[in-house]
Design a protein around this motif. Structure first.
Motif, mmCIF file in Angstrom:
data_model
loop_
_atom_site.group_PDB
_atom_site.id
_atom_site.type_symbol
_atom_site.label_atom_id
_atom_site.label_comp_id
_atom_site.label_asym_id
_atom_site.label_seq_id
_atom_site.Cartn_x
_atom_site.Cartn_y
_atom_site.Cartn_z
ATOM 1 N N GLN A 114 0.814 -1.208 0.000
ATOM 2 C CA GLN A 114 0.000 0.000 0.000
ATOM 3 C C GLN A 114 0.856 1.269 0.000
ATOM 4 N N PHE A 157 -9.389 2.184 6.670
ATOM 5 C CA PHE A 157 -8.336 1.967 5.680
ATOM 6 C C PHE A 157 -8.435 0.512 5.184
ATOM 7 N N ILE A 158 -7.388 -0.290 5.305
ATOM 8 C CA ILE A 158 -7.430 -1.667 4.789
ATOM 9 C C ILE A 158 -7.796 -2.684 5.874
ATOM 10 N N TYR A 191 -10.522 0.802 -0.407
ATOM 11 C CA TYR A 191 -9.965 0.339 0.860
ATOM 12 C C TYR A 191 -10.963 -0.557 1.595
#
Length: 253
Positions: A44, A77-78, A104
């Protein structure tokens, strides 16, 4: 008071050694969480959006210590920090994650599916609107709310949390009485407290230009959030100067 300034880190070498020592002498993160962090670092471009593994250790420990079973995360986010909250609340708990980016969010959801996680959901969209919609369908309030999203919206998130958790409400509120608000990055590499040339992260140090952060919307918003949190009569507050600054508030009513 000089007692406030415990000097654990006389230089970068010692700071790194202390961080490594603290990480290795804290309860280990499950393998799937550390692997996801490692994958995120490698794959990322904005891997720095993730909290550190050490902060994940702290947050899991903290949530378990307070017995949290329902967590709302604003900015996933992830999904690395989300995995930590899932670990903390256990299989009978629930984690709701809000994420603006569909890209994401898809990574986070894929990660949950790959690891057999069924008690975490991701809601895609502007969190300011998602929070309003969410409270309309809640059956019970959250025990803990973690804010780690766009910095300019931090004051708005705090305002929403407080307004949607009224002390005298007969409907379900967003955050329970004695529930915890955690907000990440509130010191922003120390710039909120000191943005002079003495701080190597400052524009003044890098460019020998501005000596303050007035006009920077992110930093102004973080300062406004910190002032609003400590100024609220409804919250018991501690600003922890670890990680990138962690604001902690307990909702008293």
């Amino acid at each position: 008071m000089k007692e406030n300034y415990t000097q654990l880190y006389p230089n970068e070498q010692v700071a790194l050694a202390v961080g490594d020592y603290a990480f290795s002498h804290s309860s280990k993160l499950p393998k799937h969480i550390t692997e996801h962090h490692a994958w995120g670092v490698e794959s990322q471009e904005r891997a720095n959006y993730m909290i550190s593994p050490l902060q994940a250790q702290f947050q899991i420990w903290f949530a378990k210590a307070m017995g949290a079973k329902r967590v709302l995360e604003i900015g996933t986010f992830i999904g690395f920090s989300t995995l930590g909250w899932v670990e903390a609340v256990g299989p009978k708990g629930h984690v709701t994650a809000l994420e603006y980016s569909a890209e994401y969010a898809a990574i986070a959801e894929e990660t949950f599916a790959k690891n057999g996680i069924k008690n975490a959901e991701v809601i895609v969209g502007d969190a300011r609107e998602s929070i309003k919609n969410l409270v309309e369908t809640l059956k019970e309030p959250y025990d803990l709310i973690f804010i780690d999203a766009d910095k300019t919206s931090y004051p708005t998130y705090l305002s929403l949390i407080l307004s949607l958790s009224p002390p005298s409400s007969t409907s379900v509120r967003l955050l329970k009485k004695d529930g915890i608000i955690l907000a990440d990055n509130i010191l922003r590499r120390g710039l909120i407290a000191d943005s002079s040339e003495a701080n190597p992260w400052s524009d003044a140090a890098k460019q020998k230009a501005e000596r303050n952060w007035k006009g920077d919307p992110d930093k102004e918003a973080l300062d406004a959030f910190n002032k609003a949190l400590v100024g609220s009569e409804r919250c018991d507050v501690f600003l922890m100067p670890l990680f990138d600054g962690l604001g902690m508030g307990r909702l008293l009513d």
